[in-house]
Motif scaffolding. Sequence first.
Motif, PDB file in Angstrom:
ATOM      1  N   GLU A   1       0.622  -0.977   0.008  1.00 51.06           N
ATOM      2  CA  GLU A   1       0.099  -0.116  -0.087  1.00 51.06           C
ATOM      3  C   GLU A   1       0.867   1.109  -0.035  1.00 51.06           C
ATOM      4  O   GLU A   1       0.535   2.204  -0.622  1.00 51.06           O
ATOM      5  CB  GLU A   1      -1.003   0.020   1.072  1.00 51.06           C
ATOM      6  CG  GLU A   1      -2.037   1.233   1.121  1.00 51.06           C
ATOM      7  CD  GLU A   1      -3.248   0.796   1.618  1.00 51.06           C
ATOM      8  OE1 GLU A   1      -4.021   1.747   1.665  1.00 51.06           O
ATOM      9  OE2 GLU A   1      -3.549  -0.451   2.187  1.00 51.06           O
ATOM     10  N   PRO A   2       1.839   1.316   0.852  1.00 51.22           N
ATOM     11  CA  PRO A   2       2.839   2.615   0.622  1.00 51.22           C
ATOM     12  C   PRO A   2       3.360   2.805  -0.894  1.00 51.22           C
ATOM     13  O   PRO A   2       3.435   3.850  -1.015  1.00 51.22           O
ATOM     14  CB  PRO A   2       3.843   2.309   1.860  1.00 51.22           C
ATOM     15  CG  PRO A   2       3.226   1.536   2.818  1.00 51.22           C
ATOM     16  CD  PRO A   2       2.349   0.358   1.838  1.00 51.22           C
ATOM     17  N   GLN A   3       3.764   1.720  -1.420  1.00 48.97           N
ATOM     18  CA  GLN A   3       4.036   1.904  -2.688  1.00 48.97           C
ATOM     19  C   GLN A   3       2.990   2.520  -3.627  1.00 48.97           C
ATOM     20  O   GLN A   3       3.191   3.485  -4.472  1.00 48.97           O
ATOM     21  CB  GLN A   3       4.610   0.562  -3.349  1.00 48.97           C
ATOM     22  CG  GLN A   3       6.012   0.193  -2.809  1.00 48.97           C
ATOM     23  CD  GLN A   3       6.144  -1.234  -3.106  1.00 48.97           C
ATOM     24  OE1 GLN A   3       5.280  -2.106  -3.306  1.00 48.97           O
ATOM     25  NE2 GLN A   3       7.413  -1.689  -3.508  1.00 48.97           N
ATOM     26  N   VAL A   4       1.688   1.683  -3.534  1.00 44.83           N
ATOM     27  CA  VAL A   4       0.584   2.494  -4.448  1.00 44.83           C
ATOM     28  C   VAL A   4       0.549   3.797  -3.936  1.00 44.83           C
ATOM     29  O   VAL A   4       0.197   4.988  -5.103  1.00 44.83           O
ATOM     30  CB  VAL A   4      -0.442   1.818  -3.948  1.00 44.83           C
ATOM     31  CG1 VAL A   4      -1.657   2.197  -4.706  1.00 44.83           C
ATOM     32  CG2 VAL A   4      -0.426   0.060  -4.522  1.00 44.83           C
ATOM     33  N   GLN A   5       0.423   3.943  -2.812  1.00 49.03           N
ATOM     34  CA  GLN A   5       0.171   5.630  -2.300  1.00 49.03           C
ATOM     35  C   GLN A   5       1.274   6.460  -2.791  1.00 49.03           C
ATOM     36  O   GLN A   5       1.026   7.656  -3.189  1.00 49.03           O
ATOM     37  CB  GLN A   5       0.108   5.594  -0.813  1.00 49.03           C
ATOM     38  CG  GLN A   5      -0.999   4.990  -0.252  1.00 49.03           C
ATOM     39  CD  GLN A   5      -1.191   4.908   1.165  1.00 49.03           C
ATOM     40  OE1 GLN A   5      -0.188   5.296   1.931  1.00 49.03           O
ATOM     41  NE2 GLN A   5      -2.225   4.485   1.871  1.00 49.03           N
ATOM     42  N   ALA A   6       2.451   6.026  -2.887  1.00 45.76           N
ATOM     43  CA  ALA A   6       3.591   7.048  -3.310  1.00 45.76           C
ATOM     44  C   ALA A   6       3.470   7.124  -4.532  1.00 45.76           C
ATOM     45  O   ALA A   6       3.823   8.194  -5.041  1.00 45.76           O
ATOM     46  CB  ALA A   6       5.047   6.320  -3.089  1.00 45.76           C
ATOM     47  N   MET A   7       3.212   6.180  -5.503  1.00 44.67           N
ATOM     48  CA  MET A   7       3.099   6.271  -7.009  1.00 44.67           C
ATOM     49  C   MET A   7       2.123   7.171  -7.128  1.00 44.67           C
ATOM     50  O   MET A   7       1.882   8.047  -8.121  1.00 44.67           O
ATOM     51  CB  MET A   7       2.788   4.950  -7.479  1.00 44.67           C
ATOM     52  CG  MET A   7       2.514   5.139  -9.254  1.00 44.67           C
ATOM     53  SD  MET A   7       4.423   5.226  -9.795  1.00 44.67           S
ATOM     54  CE  MET A   7       3.972   4.733 -11.614  1.00 44.67           C
ATOM     55  N   ALA A   8       0.754   7.125  -6.558  1.00 44.64           N
ATOM     56  CA  ALA A   8      -0.191   8.126  -6.539  1.00 44.64           C
ATOM     57  C   ALA A   8       0.112   9.470  -6.522  1.00 44.64           C
ATOM     58  O   ALA A   8      -0.288  10.312  -7.207  1.00 44.64           O
ATOM     59  CB  ALA A   8      -1.814   7.524  -5.902  1.00 44.64           C
ATOM     60  N   LYS A   9       0.694   9.573  -5.443  1.00 47.31           N
ATOM     61  CA  LYS A   9       1.169  11.035  -4.864  1.00 47.31           C
ATOM     62  C   LYS A   9       2.053  11.607  -6.080  1.00 47.31           C
ATOM     63  O   LYS A   9       2.163  12.867  -6.403  1.00 47.31           O
ATOM     64  CB  LYS A   9       2.007  10.963  -3.446  1.00 47.31           C
ATOM     65  CG  LYS A   9       2.145  12.424  -2.968  1.00 47.31           C
ATOM     66  CD  LYS A   9       2.958  12.029  -1.583  1.00 47.31           C
ATOM     67  CE  LYS A   9       3.226  13.505  -1.450  1.00 47.31           C
ATOM     68  NZ  LYS A   9       4.066  13.615  -0.124  1.00 47.31           N
ATOM     69  N   ALA A  10       3.084  10.663  -6.411  1.00 46.18           N
ATOM     70  CA  ALA A  10       3.983  11.243  -7.440  1.00 46.18           C
ATOM     71  C   ALA A  10       3.401  11.508  -8.720  1.00 46.18           C
ATOM     72  O   ALA A  10       3.502  12.634  -9.456  1.00 46.18           O
ATOM     73  CB  ALA A  10       5.086  10.227  -7.822  1.00 46.18           C
TER      74      ALA A  10
END
Length: 142
Positions: A72-81
């Motif tokens: 989930e942190p990777q998904v959130q980081a990609m969405a934010k980027a």
Amino acid sequence: MFVTLTPDLLVSPQINLDDVTEAARQGVKLIINNRPEDESEDQTPGAQIEAAVRAAGMDYTAIPVTHAGFSEPQVQAMAKALEGADGLVLAYCRSGTRSTLLWGLAEASQGGDPDSLTNIAAKAGYDLGPIRPLMDMLKARA
């Protein structure tokens, strides 16, 4: 070498320093590295890519994804980027597949339609089938 996924996102296999120059020429504003360091002996280290990206006036972020899967942190980081990008983005990994899969998850987490995302990826030559249940779950939570 760069594959157009959307008008705002290109994906690619492993890039090198010449590819950074080409990305800048094509108007890329952000490069996202989805490849863990030392995955293979022939990859250009992320630090070298980052230095070249910044020297060319672009932004850089690393969201490494191993073959173990997505968190989930990777998904959130990609969405934010992606949300914070000020223009064209290039995401890369070994083949472009993990970058595309992470994009699909990030978009679904922001309410993107899994059917549309799957079709977009398929037109670019990528299969989101392996993550479809996750995309459906993330869309339902959005």
